[in-house]
Design an enzyme around this catalytic site. Structure first.
Site, PDB file in Angstrom:
ATOM      1  N   CYS A  51      -8.399   5.581  -6.500  1.00 43.81           N
ATOM      2  CA  CYS A  51      -8.334   6.625  -7.191  1.00 43.81           C
ATOM      3  C   CYS A  51      -8.895   6.746  -8.822  1.00 43.81           C
ATOM      4  CB  CYS A  51      -7.686   7.849  -6.254  1.00 43.81           C
ATOM      5  SG  CYS A  51      -7.190   7.390  -4.918  1.00 43.81           S
ATOM      6  N   ASP A  83      -1.392   7.759  -2.452  1.00 44.92           N
ATOM      7  CA  ASP A  83      -1.035   8.910  -1.222  1.00 44.92           C
ATOM      8  C   ASP A  83      -1.158   7.379   0.013  1.00 44.92           C
ATOM      9  OD1 ASP A  83      -0.837  10.145  -3.009  1.00 44.92           O
ATOM     10  OD2 ASP A  83      -0.883  12.035  -1.142  1.00 44.92           O
ATOM     11  N   ASP A 125      -4.566  12.429  -5.305  1.00 36.95           N
ATOM     12  CA  ASP A 125      -4.410  13.597  -5.683  1.00 36.95           C
ATOM     13  C   ASP A 125      -3.539  14.564  -5.742  1.00 36.95           C
ATOM     14  OD1 ASP A 125      -6.145  12.154  -3.143  1.00 36.95           O
ATOM     15  OD2 ASP A 125      -3.775  12.717  -1.180  1.00 36.95           O
ATOM     16  N   LYS A 126      -2.166  13.675  -6.031  1.00 34.40           N
ATOM     17  CA  LYS A 126      -1.464  14.593  -6.972  1.00 34.40           C
ATOM     18  C   LYS A 126      -1.700  14.719  -8.480  1.00 34.40           C
ATOM     19  CE  LYS A 126      -0.009  15.567  -3.389  1.00 34.40           C
ATOM     20  NZ  LYS A 126      -0.579  14.378  -2.129  1.00 34.40           N
ATOM     21  N   CYS A 196     -10.606   8.657  -2.352  1.00 35.20           N
ATOM     22  CA  CYS A 196     -10.788   8.172  -1.101  1.00 35.20           C
ATOM     23  C   CYS A 196     -12.446   9.937  -0.678  1.00 35.20           C
ATOM     24  CB  CYS A 196      -9.280   8.181  -0.408  1.00 35.20           C
ATOM     25  SG  CYS A 196      -8.269   8.593  -0.259  1.00 35.20           S
ATOM     26  N   SER A 472      -1.946  14.309   5.448  1.00 34.84           N
ATOM     27  CA  SER A 472      -2.814  13.513   4.212  1.00 34.84           C
ATOM     28  C   SER A 472      -4.316  14.807   5.074  1.00 34.84           C
ATOM     29  CB  SER A 472      -3.745  12.405   4.681  1.00 34.84           C
ATOM     30  OG  SER A 472      -5.034  12.010   4.006  1.00 34.84           O
TER      31      SER A 472
END
Length: 560
Positions: A51, A83, A125-126, A196, A472
């Site tokens: 990512c 993740d 993500d974070k 993703c 998720s």
């Protein structure tokens, strides 16, 4: 007018700052550089995840744009936790914790070095909400650029994502796929760098922040390895200088109305339940009053139009080709569900950005208002005696409106996964996974390993799941997460026993266990909080200070 370098001049100007200039010159800055605006480039590049793996390339383009526009870029780095890679392990507990570390570290560098502006480059993500949280705190002219989605892989003549690999583990365990096929899928699912590919958490938050206006419209959509990504990153470097000249700050952009635009974009595209946590955290950072109930209110009035994975057919690169997030904004505008006057980092209102959408002829990714996938959005907030403060459910792709079944209770994700793997879960069961909340985990692990195994074994349409952990963005099925209060704080989920009847009632927005209030209180009087899993370090600090998931799981929470 204040000079454009008014903030950084505290560090760079005046006789007393000679020692600071001496140190800055040692790394290549000149006297001329030190008279210009200093732009912090907060990069989340790291080699732990695809990512963020390509973000060095993008940050170089951003810095070129800053220099051409008359600023001086100063790049610095922070962390990221994958993740997908840590999923199903103890390491996954660090993921949500990392959001706070990202926010804190970017804030510290920006405050310490008096940057005149900030550009955050995010991927996993974070890092996406974490960087924006920091931009809100520092509140200098800022924007966030998302590194972009991975291209889909190809397996047996169809597109695949990492979601397919997780679900294939379950298929392989019950003989629906051979180990050789699983290995081939593993080799093909992730062809290059990028986040993703479905409307999972990364793409959900990239969509939300474009809708909110803190990311330039059209920039986040572009796939990670597309050469156009380099072009827009260069333009972002130029754009930050415009924001400084106009003195447009995050506090001008992130308002109650712009957050509602972001929520509507998540609801319309069937986005990740994690958006609830992250947008609550953003509201907290800006002082905007936002409740978990606002998500249900907005989702009820917003049609589900995005036919996107995990509940639908298409991936983020398909959305980009169809017309991108701007097309989603156009649909919201047409439905009169957009607050059109909210300003964005481009200087245009979100309404004007939406009006410029170009829809690819014949595209099927974003439905018309006349043909929604569902009349209401992809997010539902449930409450009841099992979740008095709320639980979050994603209904995109889910046909069931109710479910009633016996509780199968597990005090950790690992125990639940073992039960699924050993075929101990039966159709009709309600899996209850507890002590995985923000404090109890600590860190509120995602449950994709369990949920994907359920789907892979063919139980996705007959089993439900309840947890104080989270899911998720790739999770689909009747799965309620973020149950609050969590078990570690003595929430009702701690009182559930094996065999208790649990009921999902989506039309009534209820999540209940068939126990009287008296019985729940009686059981909880005999309950004792578990010993903290971590006694020292960042995990222990996080567990001590983290708020309820219903408040965004933030760590500087004040009960206002």
């Amino acid at each position: 007018m204040k000079p454009l370098n008014a903030k950084s001049s505290v560090i760079t100007q005046g006789m007393s700052r000679s020692p600071a200039r001496a140190m800055l010159k040692s790394i290549g800055f000149t006297d001329e550089d030190l008279k210009k605006p200093m732009i912090g480039v907060a990069n989340t590049w790291i080699e732990t995840t695809p990512c963020n793996f390509h973000l060095r390339r993008l940050s170089e383009k951003i810095k070129e744009g800053v220099r051409q526009a008359g600023g001086v870029p100063v790049e610095f780095n922070t962390i990221a936790i994958s993740d997908g890679i840590t999923m199903g392990t103890e390491g996954m507990k660090t993921s949500l914790v990392s959001r706070e570390v990202v926010a804190d570290s970017v804030e510290l560098v920006a405050r310490g070095h008096y940057f005149d502006g900030l550009i955050a480059v995010s991927g996993c993500d974070k890092t996406i909400p974490g960087t924006v949280m920091a931009l809100c705190r520092v509140n200098v002219p800022s924007l966030m650029i998302y590194g972009g989605s991975i291209a889909p892989g190809r397996f047996e003549n169809h597109d695949v994502t990492i979601q397919d690999v997780f679900e294939a583990v379950g298929k392989c365990s019950v003989g629906k796929m051979t180990p050789r096929q699983l290995h081939e899928l593993e080799d093909r699912a992730c062809p290059a760098a990028g986040a993703c590919g479905g409307q999972f958490t990364a793409n959900t938050m990239a969509t939300a922040f474009a809708a909110m206006g803190i990311s330039p419209m059209g920039y986040n959509d572009i796939p990670a390895m597309d050469p156009k990504k380099d072009e827009v990153c260069f333009n972002a470097g130029r754009l930050i200088m415009n924001l400084i000249r106009a003195n447009i700050r995050p506090s001008d952009i992130i308002t109650k109305n712009s957050i509602e635009n972001a929520i509507a974009s998540v609801a319309m595209t069937g986005g990740s339940t994690n958006a609830v946590l992250h947008l609550l955290a953003i509201a907290h950072e800006t002082g905007v009053k936002l409740s978990i109930n606002d998500f249900d209110r907005i989702s009820r009035r917003t049609p589900l139009l995005g036919d996107l994975k995990p509940g639908g057919r298409f991936v983020a690169t398909d959305l980009y080709e169809a017309g991108g997030v701007r097309l989603v904004m156009k649909r919201l505008l047409e439905a009169r569900l957009l607050h059109p006057e909210e300003i964005t980092v481009t200087g245009k209102t979100i309404g004007k950005e939406a009006a410029q959408a170009h829809e690819k002829e014949g595209q099927k990714v974003v439905r018309s208002l006349r043909q929604p996938l569902k009349p209401t959005g992809g997010l539902v907030i449930l409450k009841g005696n099992l979740a008095p403060e709320g639980a979050v459910l994603k209904v995109a792709g889910e046909k069931r409106l109710t479910h009633r079944g016996p509780a199968r209770v597990f005090d950790s994700e690992e125990r639940a996964f073992e039960a699924v793997k050993k075929k101990k879960i039966q159709p009709g069961d309600v899996i209850v996974i507890r002590y995985e909340g923000p404090q109890g985990g600590p860190g509120m692990r995602e449950m994709l390993g369990v949920t994907a195994a359920i789907v892979g074994e063919g139980l996705g349409e007959s089993v439900a799941l309840v947890t104080d952990g989270r899911f998720s963005g790739a999770t689909h099925g009747l799965m309620a997460g973020h149950v609050a209060p969590e078990a570690a704080k003595g929430g009702p989920i701690a009182a559930v026993k094996e065999g208790d009847t649990v009921t999902f009632d989506i039309p009534r927005r209820r999540l209940d266990v068939a126990l009287t209030e008296h019985e729940i209180k009686k059981r909880l009087t005999q309950w004792r909080p578990p010993k903290p899993r971590y006694q020292r370090g960042v995990m222990a600090k996080y567990a001590r200070w983290v708020s309820s998931a219903a408040k965004g799981a933030v760590t500087d929470f004040r009960d206002e």
